[in-house]
Design an enzyme around this catalytic site. Structure first.
Site, PDB file in Angstrom:
ATOM      1  N   ILE A 118       0.825  -1.207   0.000  1.00  0.00           N
ATOM      2  CA  ILE A 118       0.000   0.000   0.000  1.00  0.00           C
ATOM      3  C   ILE A 118       0.858   1.255   0.000  1.00  0.00           C
ATOM      4  CG2 ILE A 118      -1.712   1.323   1.293  1.00  0.00           C
ATOM      5  CD1 ILE A 118      -2.794  -1.344   2.370  1.00  0.00           C
ATOM      6  N   TYR A 172      -1.220  -8.954  16.727  1.00  0.00           N
ATOM      7  CA  TYR A 172      -1.492  -7.944  15.701  1.00  0.00           C
ATOM      8  C   TYR A 172      -2.673  -7.065  16.114  1.00  0.00           C
ATOM      9  CZ  TYR A 172      -2.685  -5.987  11.116  1.00  0.00           C
ATOM     10  OH  TYR A 172      -2.982  -5.137  10.077  1.00  0.00           O
TER      11      TYR A 172
END
Length: 289
Positions: free
Chosen positions: A15, A156
Site C-alpha cells: 500500500i 497484531y
C-alpha cells in the site's frame, strides 16, 4: 499552487508503495511525496514505478519508525527542507497469525514497536509543526482487527487496538487545531504481508502446541486465504486510491472502511455491546469447516 508535503511510512512494498506512486504522478503536481522505508536497499520497486518523478515530486528517504533517533533525524531534516508537513500516513506495519502462547515476547515487542510505537513517534514528531500551522492530516493505517478481534490475531490486533485507541483520544482535541485524524480499517488486501509474516513465524515454536489448536489454526488459515484470493479482497492500488480520497477530503471521517466487508464487521461490533454476536460470527467464519 503550493504543494502539499506528504510523508508515508513503509513504502518498499504494498500500500505504501502504491500510494507514493499515485501521489507523485498526480497530473497537477499537487503533492511533494516523501516515501520512507527502513532499508533503502529495497527502494528498487519504487524507483522503477516512478522514475520520472524521482527527486521531482517523489523523494525516497530512510526512516525506521522503531528507532527514536531515526524518527527525530528524519523529521528535523524534513522541516528544515520544507518548512511544513501537511499529511502523515502511518502505513508501516507487520502482521502475525500464530498460536499465542508460543509467540516469543521479543516478537510481540517487535510488532508493538512497529505498529503502535512507530506511529506514536511519528505523530509526536509532527504535532508541534501541525499545531503551529493550524492544519494537517494524520492517517493511521489500521485494520478491521483494530476494532474486531479475530482468532490467532492476538498480537497484531493488540497493536492495532492500541493505535485505534490513541487515535480516538487525539481526534477531538486536534480538530481544534484544524488537524484531522483518520484510521483506515482495511480488510483483506493483496500485499506481501504474508511473506513478511513468515519471517516472524520462524521464531514461533509450534512443537508444543496441542492438536486441537493446530487444527483450528489450519482451518483459520484456509478461511483467510479464501478471503485474500477471493473477489472481496482489494489490490494495493485500490487501497491507495481510497487513502487518496481521504487526503483530498476537507474533513475526512475518523473511522474509514474501504470495503463492504470491513464496514459490516466494524458496524456489527460497534452496535453489539455484549460482543456475543461478534464471537458467534467469527467462529462461523473462521473456525468451522
Amino acid at each position: 499552487m503550493t504543494q502539499q508535503v506528504v510523508v508515508i511510512t513503509g513504502c518498499s512494498t504494498g500500500i505504501g508503495l502504491a500510494l507514493a506512486v499515485i501521489l507523485a504522478k498526480d497530473q497537477q503536481k499537487r503533492y511533494k511525496v516523501y516515501a520512507t522505508m527502513r532499508n533503502l536497499s529495497k527502494q528498487k520497486a519504487l524507483d522503477e514505478a516512478a522514475p520520472s518523478e524521482l527527486d521531482s515530486t517523489l523523494f525516497v528517504r530512510e526512516l525506521d519508525v522503531t528507532k527514536d533517533d531515526s524518527v527525530n533525524t528524519f523529521f528535523s531534516n524534513l522541516l528544515k527542507e520544507t518548512g511544513k508537513i501537511d499529511v502523515l500516513v502511518n502505513n508501516a506495519g507487520i502482521s502475525l497469525c500464530a498460536v499465542f502462547e508460543h509467540i516469543p515476547i521479543k516478537t510481540i515487542r517487535h510488532i508493538m514497536e512497529t505498529n503502535f510505537y512507530g506511529p506514536v513517534r511519528t505523530i509526536q514528531a509532527v504535532l508541534p509543526k501541525m499545531k503551529e500551522q493550524r492544519s494537517g492530516k494524520i492517517i493511521n493505517i489500521s485494520s478491521v482487527y483494530g476494532v474486531v478481534g479475530g482468532p490467532f490475531q492476538e498480537t497484531y490486533a493488540a497493536s492495532k487496538f492500541a493505535l485505534e485507541g490513541m487515535s480516538e483520544c487525539l481526534v477531538s482535541t486536534l480538530r481544534k487545531f484544524n488537524i484531522c485524524v483518520s484510521t483506515v480499517q482495511f480488510g483483506p488486501v493483496q500485499t506481501d504481508v504474508r511473506k513478511n509474516m513468515e519471517l516472524l513465524l520462524k521464531d514461533v515454536d509450534l512443537s508444543k502446541a496441542d492438536e486441537t489448536t493446530l487444527e483450528l489454526i489450519k482451518a483459520n488459515d484456509r478461511a483467510r486465504q479464501k478471503l485474500v484470493t477471493g473477489n472481496i479482497s482489494q489490490t494495493a492500488d485500490e487501497a491507495a486510491k481510497f487513502i487518496l480520497g481521504i487526503i483530498q477530503e476537507d474533513t475526512p471521517n475518523f473511522r474509514c472502511q474501504p470495503s463492504k466487508i470491513s464496514h459490516n464487521l466494524v458496524a456489527a461490533k460497534l452496535k453489539d455491546a455484549s460482543g456475543e454476536e461478534q464471537v458467534q460470527s467469527t467462529v462461523q467464519r473462521y473456525l468451522t469447516e
